[in-house]
Design a protein around this motif. Structure first.
Motif, mmCIF file in Angstrom:
data_model
loop_
_atom_site.group_PDB
_atom_site.id
_atom_site.type_symbol
_atom_site.label_atom_id
_atom_site.label_comp_id
_atom_site.label_asym_id
_atom_site.label_seq_id
_atom_site.Cartn_x
_atom_site.Cartn_y
_atom_site.Cartn_z
ATOM 1 N N ALA A 37 -43.673 -9.354 0.778
ATOM 2 C CA ALA A 37 -45.088 -9.421 0.412
ATOM 3 C C ALA A 37 -45.595 -8.074 -0.092
ATOM 4 O O ALA A 37 -46.278 -8.000 -1.122
ATOM 5 C CB ALA A 37 -45.912 -9.887 1.605
ATOM 6 N N CYS A 38 -45.248 -7.002 0.613
ATOM 7 C CA CYS A 38 -45.694 -5.668 0.182
ATOM 8 C C CYS A 38 -44.999 -5.244 -1.112
ATOM 9 O O CYS A 38 -45.611 -4.589 -1.964
ATOM 10 C CB CYS A 38 -45.439 -4.646 1.285
ATOM 11 N N GLU A 39 -43.737 -5.603 -1.260
ATOM 12 C CA GLU A 39 -43.021 -5.266 -2.489
ATOM 13 C C GLU A 39 -43.672 -5.926 -3.693
ATOM 14 O O GLU A 39 -43.817 -5.323 -4.755
ATOM 15 C CB GLU A 39 -41.561 -5.685 -2.389
ATOM 16 N N ALA A 40 -44.100 -7.177 -3.534
ATOM 17 C CA ALA A 40 -44.743 -7.894 -4.638
ATOM 18 C C ALA A 40 -46.089 -7.282 -4.997
ATOM 19 O O ALA A 40 -46.526 -7.371 -6.151
ATOM 20 C CB ALA A 40 -44.920 -9.359 -4.276
ATOM 21 N N GLU A 41 -46.742 -6.634 -4.023
ATOM 22 C CA GLU A 41 -48.068 -6.065 -4.255
ATOM 23 C C GLU A 41 -48.020 -4.640 -4.799
ATOM 24 O O GLU A 41 -49.058 -4.065 -5.101
ATOM 25 C CB GLU A 41 -48.875 -6.086 -2.955
ATOM 26 N N LEU A 42 -46.836 -4.055 -4.919
ATOM 27 C CA LEU A 42 -46.749 -2.709 -5.474
ATOM 28 C C LEU A 42 -47.229 -2.713 -6.928
ATOM 29 O O LEU A 42 -47.082 -3.712 -7.637
ATOM 30 C CB LEU A 42 -45.299 -2.200 -5.404
ATOM 31 N N PRO A 43 -47.793 -1.606 -7.400
ATOM 32 C CA PRO A 43 -48.318 -1.552 -8.768
ATOM 33 C C PRO A 43 -47.196 -1.410 -9.803
ATOM 34 O O PRO A 43 -47.056 -0.379 -10.465
ATOM 35 C CB PRO A 43 -49.233 -0.320 -8.746
ATOM 36 N N ALA A 79 -40.859 3.076 -12.479
ATOM 37 C CA ALA A 79 -40.982 1.764 -11.834
ATOM 38 C C ALA A 79 -42.428 1.328 -11.671
ATOM 39 O O ALA A 79 -42.737 0.139 -11.786
ATOM 40 C CB ALA A 79 -40.287 1.787 -10.474
ATOM 41 N N TRP A 80 -43.341 2.289 -11.394
ATOM 42 C CA TRP A 80 -44.700 1.910 -11.025
ATOM 43 C C TRP A 80 -45.756 2.712 -11.764
ATOM 44 O O TRP A 80 -45.519 3.807 -12.256
ATOM 45 C CB TRP A 80 -44.924 2.121 -9.515
ATOM 46 N N ARG A 81 -46.942 2.131 -11.792
ATOM 47 C CA ARG A 81 -48.142 2.880 -12.144
ATOM 48 C C ARG A 81 -48.506 3.737 -10.921
ATOM 49 O O ARG A 81 -48.339 3.307 -9.780
ATOM 50 C CB ARG A 81 -49.271 1.893 -12.462
ATOM 51 N N TYR A 82 -48.993 4.945 -11.176
ATOM 52 C CA TYR A 82 -49.355 5.829 -10.066
ATOM 53 C C TYR A 82 -50.672 5.351 -9.463
ATOM 54 O O TYR A 82 -51.760 5.749 -9.878
ATOM 55 C CB TYR A 82 -49.481 7.275 -10.549
ATOM 56 N N ALA A 83 -50.569 4.458 -8.500
ATOM 57 C CA ALA A 83 -51.723 3.851 -7.853
ATOM 58 C C ALA A 83 -51.325 3.472 -6.431
ATOM 59 O O ALA A 83 -50.149 3.513 -6.061
ATOM 60 C CB ALA A 83 -52.208 2.630 -8.636
ATOM 61 N N PHE A 84 -52.309 3.084 -5.624
ATOM 62 C CA PHE A 84 -52.058 2.715 -4.231
ATOM 63 C C PHE A 84 -51.188 1.457 -4.165
ATOM 64 O O PHE A 84 -51.369 0.522 -4.955
ATOM 65 C CB PHE A 84 -53.391 2.460 -3.521
ATOM 66 N N PRO A 85 -50.222 1.409 -3.237
ATOM 67 C CA PRO A 85 -49.896 2.397 -2.201
ATOM 68 C C PRO A 85 -48.788 3.380 -2.604
ATOM 69 O O PRO A 85 -48.393 4.205 -1.800
ATOM 70 C CB PRO A 85 -49.436 1.523 -1.047
ATOM 71 N N LEU A 108 -35.607 1.711 -4.527
ATOM 72 C CA LEU A 108 -36.236 0.746 -5.432
ATOM 73 C C LEU A 108 -36.132 1.196 -6.881
ATOM 74 O O LEU A 108 -35.939 0.371 -7.788
ATOM 75 C CB LEU A 108 -37.697 0.549 -5.036
ATOM 76 N N LEU A 109 -36.252 2.508 -7.127
ATOM 77 C CA LEU A 109 -36.070 3.016 -8.487
ATOM 78 C C LEU A 109 -34.635 2.794 -8.954
ATOM 79 O O LEU A 109 -34.392 2.481 -10.121
ATOM 80 C CB LEU A 109 -36.422 4.503 -8.553
ATOM 81 N N SER A 110 -33.680 2.923 -8.045
ATOM 82 C CA SER A 110 -32.284 2.658 -8.384
ATOM 83 C C SER A 110 -32.104 1.211 -8.827
ATOM 84 O O SER A 110 -31.426 0.928 -9.817
ATOM 85 C CB SER A 110 -31.379 2.969 -7.192
ATOM 86 N N HIS A 111 -32.726 0.271 -8.103
ATOM 87 C CA HIS A 111 -32.647 -1.143 -8.493
ATOM 88 C C HIS A 111 -33.259 -1.344 -9.875
ATOM 89 O O HIS A 111 -32.723 -2.087 -10.706
ATOM 90 C CB HIS A 111 -33.384 -2.014 -7.472
ATOM 91 N N HIS A 112 -34.385 -0.676 -10.133
ATOM 92 C CA HIS A 112 -35.047 -0.770 -11.437
ATOM 93 C C HIS A 112 -34.125 -0.267 -12.550
ATOM 94 O O HIS A 112 -34.010 -0.897 -13.607
ATOM 95 C CB HIS A 112 -36.343 0.044 -11.407
ATOM 96 N N LEU A 113 -33.466 0.854 -12.311
ATOM 97 C CA LEU A 113 -32.585 1.428 -13.330
ATOM 98 C C LEU A 113 -31.342 0.564 -13.538
ATOM 99 O O LEU A 113 -30.880 0.404 -14.683
ATOM 100 C CB LEU A 113 -32.188 2.847 -12.929
ATOM 101 N N GLN A 114 -30.796 0.012 -12.476
ATOM 102 C CA GLN A 114 -29.642 -0.872 -12.626
ATOM 103 C C GLN A 114 -29.990 -2.072 -13.509
ATOM 104 O O GLN A 114 -29.189 -2.493 -14.351
ATOM 105 C CB GLN A 114 -29.162 -1.333 -11.247
ATOM 106 N N LEU A 236 -40.522 8.030 -10.471
ATOM 107 C CA LEU A 236 -41.028 6.949 -9.631
ATOM 108 C C LEU A 236 -42.245 6.284 -10.262
ATOM 109 O O LEU A 236 -42.332 5.061 -10.311
ATOM 110 C CB LEU A 236 -41.393 7.482 -8.250
ATOM 111 N N ALA A 237 -43.184 7.100 -10.725
ATOM 112 C CA ALA A 237 -44.460 6.540 -11.180
ATOM 113 C C ALA A 237 -44.969 7.255 -12.413
ATOM 114 O O ALA A 237 -44.654 8.423 -12.656
ATOM 115 C CB ALA A 237 -45.497 6.630 -10.063
ATOM 116 N N ARG A 238 -45.784 6.526 -13.178
ATOM 117 C CA ARG A 238 -46.407 7.042 -14.397
ATOM 118 C C ARG A 238 -47.913 6.919 -14.247
ATOM 119 O O ARG A 238 -48.431 5.876 -13.880
ATOM 120 C CB ARG A 238 -45.928 6.236 -15.621
ATOM 121 N N THR A 239 -48.623 8.012 -14.522
ATOM 122 C CA THR A 239 -50.078 7.962 -14.439
ATOM 123 C C THR A 239 -50.643 7.351 -15.719
ATOM 124 O O THR A 239 -50.110 7.562 -16.805
ATOM 125 C CB THR A 239 -50.670 9.377 -14.257
ATOM 126 N N PRO A 240 -51.721 6.603 -15.605
ATOM 127 C CA PRO A 240 -52.372 6.078 -16.804
ATOM 128 C C PRO A 240 -53.144 7.183 -17.522
ATOM 129 O O PRO A 240 -53.348 8.279 -16.988
ATOM 130 C CB PRO A 240 -53.326 5.012 -16.248
#
Length: 244
Positions: A37-43, A79-85, A108-114, A236-240
């Protein structure tokens, strides 16, 4: 015949250990300390620039900045937008020395890159963490980019050269500066180790967050000048963009 003495309490069995989610503290249903559930809610970073990964309304686009002036690096993978959490997890890893947060994000970034490699992203020859200056390294006690690169290198089976990139000149902290000041602050900030061998090689820079891209641009130019064939950036993250 029992080979262990009898105990009323249950014996801890490592292979049956259930982890707790680092976000909600509930028992996880995955191999990582993060529940589904938390993984799905990541930005998660969906629509993004195909070059610098800045968030965009849809996929398959290139931002205006990269069209006007293509950067020295070829591609950013975040992998993510730089946002909460995610921003909170990175802060706890980077400034509060909470290693499990960084280890989770690195996995998680490793999974994204794979997945990206399976979709056709060229694999680099080696990983280069963005360096810290000596003073800041003494203050913090570790380089978060170096730790991320080590975890990624092990899981992706890629060599890591932690000391090929150096930062002999330290200025103000990049987080305290605007975009123009960041560029000025990075002039002559970085150098290559005399034993670094990047000529003809595809290398990937590793960092925690990409903000303006000034650091990545400076390092990519340095590496290309030394003969690198291609420079990518993994973070890990990219800021908008401001205001988005």
């Amino acid at each position: 015949m029992r080979c262990q003495p009898y105990r009323e309490n249950a014996v801890y069995i490592w292979t049956k250990n259930k982890q707790q989610c680092l976000i909600c503290n509930e028992q996880t249903d995955t191999s990582e300390p993060l529940c589904s559930a938390c993984e799905a809610e990541l930005p998660w970073l969906g629509g993004q620039c195909g070059v610098c990964a800045v968030p965009l309304p849809s996929v398959g686009l290139t931002c205006g900045a990269c069209l006007r002036r293509p950067p020295a690096f070829t591609r950013v993978e975040a992998a993510w937008r730089y946002a909460f959490p995610v921003d909170s997890l990175i802060t706890r890893f980077k400034h509060q020395q909470q290693w499990p947060m960084g280890r989770l994000l690195g996995a998680l970034l490793s999974h994204h890159l794979q997945h990206a490699f399976a979709e056709g992203l060229p694999r680099p020859d080696l990983l280069l963490p963005v360096p810290l200056g000596r003073r800041r390294l003494r203050q913090r006690g570790f380089n978060q980019a170096g730790m991320l690169a080590g975890w990624l290198g092990k899981s992706l089976q890629l060599p890591v050269q932690e000391h090929w990139l150096q930062r002999p000149h330290e200025g103000a902290h990049q987080q305290e500066l605007d975009a123009a000041a960041r560029k000025r602050n990075l002039r002559r900030a970085f150098a290559l180790h005399p034993q670094a061998r990047v000529a003809g090689r595809h290398v990937a820079l590793v960092d925690d967050v990409l903000t303006t891209g000034a650091t990545a641009e400076t390092l990519a130019r340095l590496l290309l000048k030394a003969g690198a064939a291609r420079v990518d950036v993994y973070c890990l993250a990219r800021t908008p963009k401001p205001g988005d």
